[in-house]
Scaffold this active site. Structure first.
Site, PDB file in Angstrom:
ATOM      1  N   LYS A  25     -91.854 -17.424 -53.257  1.00 53.42           N
ATOM      2  CA  LYS A  25     -91.602 -18.507 -54.231  1.00 53.42           C
ATOM      3  C   LYS A  25     -92.650 -18.636 -55.250  1.00 53.42           C
ATOM      4  CE  LYS A  25     -90.084 -21.008 -50.406  1.00 53.42           C
ATOM      5  NZ  LYS A  25     -90.656 -19.657 -49.414  1.00 53.42           N
ATOM      6  N   ARG A 139     -99.446 -10.140 -48.761  1.00 53.85           N
ATOM      7  CA  ARG A 139    -100.450 -11.588 -48.716  1.00 53.85           C
ATOM      8  C   ARG A 139    -101.495 -12.016 -48.017  1.00 53.85           C
ATOM      9  NH1 ARG A 139     -96.118 -16.605 -48.932  1.00 53.85           N
ATOM     10  NH2 ARG A 139     -97.120 -16.780 -47.247  1.00 53.85           N
ATOM     11  N   ARG A 145    -104.601 -16.547 -45.665  1.00 58.59           N
ATOM     12  CA  ARG A 145    -103.435 -17.649 -44.732  1.00 58.59           C
ATOM     13  C   ARG A 145    -103.851 -17.683 -43.463  1.00 58.59           C
ATOM     14  NH1 ARG A 145     -98.653 -19.813 -47.831  1.00 58.59           N
ATOM     15  NH2 ARG A 145     -97.699 -20.288 -45.350  1.00 58.59           N
TER      16      ARG A 145
HETATM   17  P1  AMP Z   1     -95.377 -22.696 -46.940  1.00 59.83           P
HETATM   18  O1  AMP Z   1     -96.507 -22.417 -48.218  1.00 59.83           O
HETATM   19  O2  AMP Z   1     -94.687 -23.208 -47.744  1.00 59.83           O
HETATM   20  O3  AMP Z   1     -94.954 -21.528 -46.260  1.00 59.83           O
HETATM   21  O4  AMP Z   1     -95.488 -23.290 -45.807  1.00 59.83           O
HETATM   22  C1  AMP Z   1     -96.752 -23.642 -44.787  1.00 59.83           C
HETATM   23  C2  AMP Z   1     -96.386 -24.254 -43.055  1.00 59.83           C
HETATM   24  O5  AMP Z   1     -97.082 -25.584 -44.049  1.00 59.83           O
HETATM   25  C3  AMP Z   1     -95.739 -23.959 -43.299  1.00 59.83           C
HETATM   26  O6  AMP Z   1     -95.280 -22.889 -42.076  1.00 59.83           O
HETATM   27  C4  AMP Z   1     -95.228 -25.325 -42.065  1.00 59.83           C
HETATM   28  O7  AMP Z   1     -95.930 -24.955 -41.369  1.00 59.83           O
HETATM   29  C5  AMP Z   1     -95.632 -26.188 -43.287  1.00 59.83           C
HETATM   30  N1  AMP Z   1     -95.309 -27.194 -43.850  1.00 59.83           N
HETATM   31  C6  AMP Z   1     -94.838 -26.263 -45.800  1.00 59.83           C
HETATM   32  N2  AMP Z   1     -93.785 -27.845 -45.685  1.00 59.83           N
HETATM   33  C7  AMP Z   1     -93.330 -28.031 -44.484  1.00 59.83           C
HETATM   34  C8  AMP Z   1     -92.281 -29.258 -45.215  1.00 59.83           C
HETATM   35  N3  AMP Z   1     -91.241 -28.942 -46.001  1.00 59.83           N
HETATM   36  N4  AMP Z   1     -91.661 -29.923 -44.118  1.00 59.83           N
HETATM   37  C9  AMP Z   1     -92.678 -29.071 -42.489  1.00 59.83           C
HETATM   38  N5  AMP Z   1     -93.183 -27.856 -42.207  1.00 59.83           N
HETATM   39  C10 AMP Z   1     -93.910 -27.631 -43.763  1.00 59.83           C
END
Ligand code: AMP
Length: 201
Positions: A25, A139, A145
């Site tokens: 994404k 990644r 991360r």
């Molecule tokens: P991402 O970078 O989108 O993979 O998000 C990393 C982490 O941030 C996720 O595993 C969640 O713990 C938290 N997170 C990101 N977006 C959301 C969301 N819309 N709702 C809840 N937690 C989120």
């Protein structure tokens, strides 16, 4: 008063970039932002910024993120509303990693409806589960991360995706807004599948 005060609400596009963790994404978002003059909102990136800045919100979010769980709906909903209010001069928004629960999807619908708008389309990048771990491990070597480094965390993120996020597919499909691009292939191949979908709007 509407927060979309520099453009007629009807012209603004609201795209949701959907897919499991590791689907690509973030990678595809940059190309979309440029082609369609969108503002990219990644709730994950916003949360990582809070963690880096050591804010109270960041401290609370860190434990949940490192466990592979979701942060509370209200937290991310507030972040989204704030971005909608403050970012001007774009043709629309590209939501990446939000909404991640049905409650967030409903909150987004209500927020947009209050401003005379609606979700334009959900663009889903789909990859099979067995590819997720491989992509995330790759990644981890590039982005560093913490939630990419631990296999138990990755497994919980996949489970969280299936349990809490996947039900959104039926939700948006029922509204005729769900479009799926095959996420298996080169970055360029996936990009062109996405452009084929979004060019129509
Ligand atoms: P991402 O970078 O989108 O993979 O998000 C990393 C982490 O941030 C996720 O595993 C969640 O713990 C938290 N997170 C990101 N977006 C959301 C969301 N819309 N709702 C809840 N937690 C989120």
């Amino acid at each position: 008063m509407s927060w979309i005060n520099d453009r007629a609400p009807i012209q603004m596009k609201y795209y949701i970039l959907f897919g499991p963790p590791g689907a690509g994404k973030g990678t595809q978002a940059s190309a979309m932002v440029e082609r369609y003059n969108l503002h990219h909102i990644s709730t994950g990136d916003l949360l990582r910024k809070e963690i880096k800045a050591g804010t109270e919100l960041g401290i609370k979010a860190k434990t949940l993120i490192e466990a592979g769980s979701l942060v509370p709906d209200e937290v991310v909903e507030g972040m989204i509303e704030n971005e909608f209010k403050t970012v001007k001069g774009v043709d629309g928004f590209l939501l990446d990693g939000f909404p991640r629960t049905l409650a967030q999807a409903q909150a987004l619908d209500e927020l947009l409806a209050r401003n005379g708008s609606e979700v334009t389309a959900v663009v889903s990048i789909m990859i099979p589960d067995e590819m997720i771990i491989e992509r995330i491990r790759h990644r981890a070597t590039i982005e560093g991360r913490a939630d990419d480094a631990n296999v138990d965390t990755i497994k919980n993120r996949i489970a969280t995706y299936h349990r809490q996020t996947e039900p959104e597919i039926a939700y948006y499909d029922a509204k005729g807004k769900y479009y799926q691009a095959d996420g298996v292939g080169t970055i360029e191949e996936v990009r062109s599948r996405i452009f084929d979908i979004v060019d129509k709007f």
